[in-house]
Write an enzyme that holds these catalytic residues in place. Structure first.
Site, PDB file in Angstrom:
ATOM      1  N   HIS A  45       3.168   2.966  -8.891  1.00  0.00           N
ATOM      2  CA  HIS A  45       2.981   1.550  -9.250  1.00  0.00           C
ATOM      3  C   HIS A  45       4.221   1.023  -9.981  1.00  0.00           C
ATOM      4  O   HIS A  45       4.677  -0.087  -9.750  1.00  0.00           O
ATOM      5  CB  HIS A  45       1.745   1.380 -10.143  1.00  0.00           C
ATOM      6  CG  HIS A  45       0.459   1.807  -9.481  1.00  0.00           C
ATOM      7  ND1 HIS A  45       0.169   1.510  -8.175  1.00  0.00           N
ATOM      8  CD2 HIS A  45      -0.607   2.527  -9.952  1.00  0.00           C
ATOM      9  CE1 HIS A  45      -1.037   2.001  -7.868  1.00  0.00           C
ATOM     10  NE2 HIS A  45      -1.513   2.632  -8.926  1.00  0.00           N
ATOM     11  N   ASP A  61       0.837  -1.203   0.000  1.00  0.00           N
ATOM     12  CA  ASP A  61       0.000   0.000   0.000  1.00  0.00           C
ATOM     13  C   ASP A  61       0.874   1.256   0.000  1.00  0.00           C
ATOM     14  O   ASP A  61       1.992   1.243   0.513  1.00  0.00           O
ATOM     15  CB  ASP A  61      -0.898  -0.022   1.250  1.00  0.00           C
ATOM     16  CG  ASP A  61      -2.007   1.007   1.167  1.00  0.00           C
ATOM     17  OD1 ASP A  61      -2.303   1.501   0.056  1.00  0.00           O
ATOM     18  OD2 ASP A  61      -2.577   1.334   2.220  1.00  0.00           O
ATOM     19  N   LEU A 105      10.100 -21.373  -4.504  1.00  0.00           N
ATOM     20  CA  LEU A 105       9.171 -20.428  -3.860  1.00  0.00           C
ATOM     21  C   LEU A 105       7.892 -20.420  -4.687  1.00  0.00           C
ATOM     22  O   LEU A 105       7.954 -20.509  -5.912  1.00  0.00           O
ATOM     23  CB  LEU A 105       9.789 -19.022  -3.873  1.00  0.00           C
ATOM     24  CG  LEU A 105       8.885 -17.853  -3.462  1.00  0.00           C
ATOM     25  CD1 LEU A 105       8.828 -17.723  -1.938  1.00  0.00           C
ATOM     26  CD2 LEU A 105       9.387 -16.529  -4.040  1.00  0.00           C
TER      27      LEU A 105
END
Ligand code: FPP
Length: 251
Positions: free
Chosen positions: A33, A16, A127
């Site tokens: 972004h 955020d 992962l």
């Protein structure tokens, strides 16, 4: 500083603050972004170096569709480029790419790339990187309830056999463990409709930094903080034989 014992197996992150980061620099929100994607790269590296097995990132919520058209289309373009450029590197590094959410809400070319990349990387073991895209936890829960109702109606499941495990298997996250650690950036203390069922016993960590300023050291610090926590899963303090962050077996 994180050490290698008591590592969280699954770390989830609410990224955020991209917009505020950009606004404070008199930049368009989308620049936040763009910088955010670089941070994703750095955090994936940190997670693999530490030995975290699952990393789940909240990249786009169902509610985010209500943002200005230009911002949404920028995010879709960024995602499309990400799927072209980054996933190849993820594959080379034995990382499995996964998405939770309503993939078919996304533009057709993006949805297609996601499905191809998930298939291509499905056997990678180092992962599991999961992006939550067009994701809503309440939607996910309602869909799981509907699926169970259908099974009961069809006579393949008895109402009395509905347990937490059976319910969990109907969620987007069916094949992953619940997050051990949930990180949120930008100093906000909210869950924002993210993994509400799955984070019942997760440890929460809030960083004051905006996501574009978050870095490897911050990730390591969050993991280090987790390692100091004593998890009780609703029980009492652990005995000497039980490491503080271990899940109770069979519970
Ligand atoms: C929150 O910041 C962030 C988002 C809604 C999107 C997260 C997206 C990225 C990090 C980049 C895109 C990801 C990929 C994989 C291409 P905000 O815009 O809500 O910030 P604000 O609260 O300051 O307005």
């Amino acid at each position: 500083m994180a050490h290698l014992s008591n590592l969280p197996e699954h770390v989830a992150i609410i990224m955020d603050g991209n917009g505020r980061w950009a606004q404070e620099r008199n930049l368009p929100r989308v620049e936040g972004h763009r910088k955010g994607v670089e941070v994703i790269r750095e955090v994936i590296r940190a997670a693999t170096e530490l030995g975290v097995k699952y990393l789940t990132l909240y990249a786009f919520s169902k509610e985010n569709w209500s943002r200005p058209k230009l911002e949404v289309s920028f995010l879709m373009t960024l995602l499309s480029h990400y799927l072209d450029s980054e996933v190849k590197e993820l594959h080379e590094n034995q990382i499995r790419f996964n998405v939770i959410g309503c993939i078919d809400d996304l533009p057709g070319d993006v949805a297609g790339k996601i499905k191809r990349n998930m298939e291509k990387t499905k056997n990678n073991q180092k992962l599991v990187l999961t992006l939550a895209l067009s994701y809503s936890s309440r939607f996910e829960i309602i869909e799981a309830v509907k699926k169970l109702c259908r099974r009961v109606r069809a006579g393949t499941l008895s109402e009395n056999d509905i347990t937490e495990t059976v319910f969990s298997k109907e969620l987007f996250t069916a094949d992953m463990p619940d997050p051990d650690l949930l990180i949120r950036t930008s100093g906000e203390y909210r869950l924002s409709n993210f993994l509400l069922w799955q984070i019942s016993y997760s440890e929460l960590y809030v960083s004051e930094k905006y996501w574009p300023d978050f870095n490897k050291a911050d990730f390591v610090q969050a993991v280090g903080e987790y390692q100091k926590r004593e998890r009780r899963f609703g029980g009492t303090a652990p005995t000497a034989q039980c490491r503080s962050n271990e899940r109770p077996t069979g519970a």
